[in-house]
Design an enzyme around this catalytic site. Structure first.
Site, PDB file in Angstrom:
ATOM      1  N   ASP A  62      -7.179  13.114   1.844  1.00  4.73           N
ATOM      2  CA  ASP A  62      -8.269  11.778   1.977  1.00  4.73           C
ATOM      3  C   ASP A  62      -8.667  11.635   3.317  1.00  4.73           C
ATOM      4  OD1 ASP A  62      -7.956  11.577  -0.995  1.00  4.73           O
ATOM      5  OD2 ASP A  62      -6.658   9.911  -0.629  1.00  4.73           O
ATOM      6  N   GLU A 133     -12.690   0.571   4.158  1.00  2.00           N
ATOM      7  CA  GLU A 133     -12.495  -1.012   4.293  1.00  2.00           C
ATOM      8  C   GLU A 133     -12.929  -1.150   5.960  1.00  2.00           C
ATOM      9  OE1 GLU A 133      -9.561   1.257   5.999  1.00  2.00           O
ATOM     10  OE2 GLU A 133      -9.182   0.955   3.838  1.00  2.00           O
ATOM     11  N   ALA A 170     -14.034   2.141  -3.584  1.00  2.00           N
ATOM     12  CA  ALA A 170     -13.683   3.604  -3.088  1.00  2.00           C
ATOM     13  C   ALA A 170     -12.369   3.445  -2.305  1.00  2.00           C
ATOM     14  CB  ALA A 170     -14.897   4.281  -2.539  1.00  2.00           C
ATOM     15  N   THR A 173      -7.598   1.780  -3.027  1.00  2.00           N
ATOM     16  CA  THR A 173      -6.491   2.118  -3.427  1.00  2.00           C
ATOM     17  C   THR A 173      -5.725   2.744  -2.067  1.00  2.00           C
ATOM     18  OG1 THR A 173      -7.434   4.225  -4.037  1.00  2.00           O
ATOM     19  CG2 THR A 173      -6.911   2.939  -5.823  1.00  2.00           C
ATOM     20  N   ASN A 176      -5.697  -1.049   1.269  1.00  2.00           N
ATOM     21  CA  ASN A 176      -5.735  -2.320   0.525  1.00  2.00           C
ATOM     22  C   ASN A 176      -4.762  -2.386  -0.393  1.00  2.00           C
ATOM     23  OD1 ASN A 176      -7.450  -4.675  -0.780  1.00  2.00           O
ATOM     24  ND2 ASN A 176      -7.444  -3.365  -2.241  1.00  2.00           N
TER      25      ASN A 176
END
Length: 273
Positions: A62, A133, A170, A173, A176
């Site tokens: 990711d 974020e 997006a 997960t 956050n």
């Protein structure tokens, strides 16, 4: 479904043929599995420079997917990720076979990032996009003190905490979720405003905010309680004020396998224990 992060319609006209993505660029993280996969895929399908590609295939986890999305933001080049990292929430499953067909059948997800505007103690303004974020974190043993305003109205006079973050669907997960924030399905016209280890008010667990809202966070007692701000990987030290707002002029496009959609991944995440 709002346009902040929405799957494109699933009609035949919106499902491009493999020929539309004839020129593929493979990019990989430094992980050995990712480097090996790039070599194998290049041998099978060829490779062009990313700037000449119709599509970029990102190989890694990711974190690398985020880097790749930032790199190709606003270019119009879609990113198809395959997991050669650890978590891989944003990634499709990895396999060597049938890549053009998988790409042709994939669902397009268009994302608008947040724009962070952070003012530091010297009065300088820093701007950076955030796909996941915007976060504020204390940088000393002292808890931070923050004032939160939404669209110009003060909603919390003083939040004493380790920090606070504003997450997109997006990114809901990622950090956050670790901070006990809510999971937001892709397409939800909301942002998650989530405290990190709130001390006062102790029972405040955060808020859901319309994604078109302007969120302003003022750092109180910044000299005594210094705070850093981060937009994904971009960090600003010693901030006194941070604004987060959806940047509707900026776009990123992901391609997601329809049998392993982001919506399905979000549902699985909420029911796994």
């Amino acid at each position: 479904m709002n346009e902040a992060a929405r799957p494109a319609p699933s009609s035949a006209a919106d499902a491009p043929e493999a020929a539309a993505y004839g020129r593929i660029a493979f990019v990989a993280s430094d992980a050995p599995d990712a480097v090996r996969a790039r070599g194998e895929l290049t041998a099978l399908y060829g490779h062009v420079a990313p700037e000449d590609a119709d599509i970029v295939v990102a190989l890694g986890g990711d974190g690398f997917m985020l880097q790749t999305l930032h790199r190709f933001r606003d270019t119009g080049i879609p990113i198809y990720g395959m997991n050669r990292g650890s978590v891989g929430f944003l990634m499709n499953g990895f396999k060597l076979e049938d890549l053009p067909a998988r790409i042709a059948a994939a669902q397009r997800v268009v994302i608008h990032p947040l724009l962070m505007e952070a003012i530091d103690v010297n009065g300088r303004t820093h701007r950076a996009p955030a796909i996941n974020e915007v976060s504020l974190i204390r940088q000393s043993y002292q808890a931070s003190k923050l004032r939160i305003s939404i669209d110009g109205t003060v909603r919390m006079e003083e939040l004493v905490c380790d920090g606070v973050l504003v997450a997109t669907p997006a990114g809901s997960t990622a950090y956050n979720l670790s901070a006990q924030g809510p999971i937001l399905p892709i397409g939800t016209p909301l942002l998650a405003l989530t405290p990190i280890s709130a001390f006062r008010p102790r029972r405040w667990r955060g808020a859901l905010v319309p994604d078109r809202a302007r969120i302003d966070i003022a750092v109180l007692e910044a000299d005594k309680r210094p705070v850093n701000a981060t937009a994904d990987h971009y960090q600003v030290l010693n901030v006194v004020a941070v604004r987060a707002k959806l940047d509707v002029a900026s776009t990123l496009t992901m391609l997601v396998d329809r049998d392993h959609s982001i919506e399905e991944r979000i549902l699985r995440e909420q029911f796994e224990v």
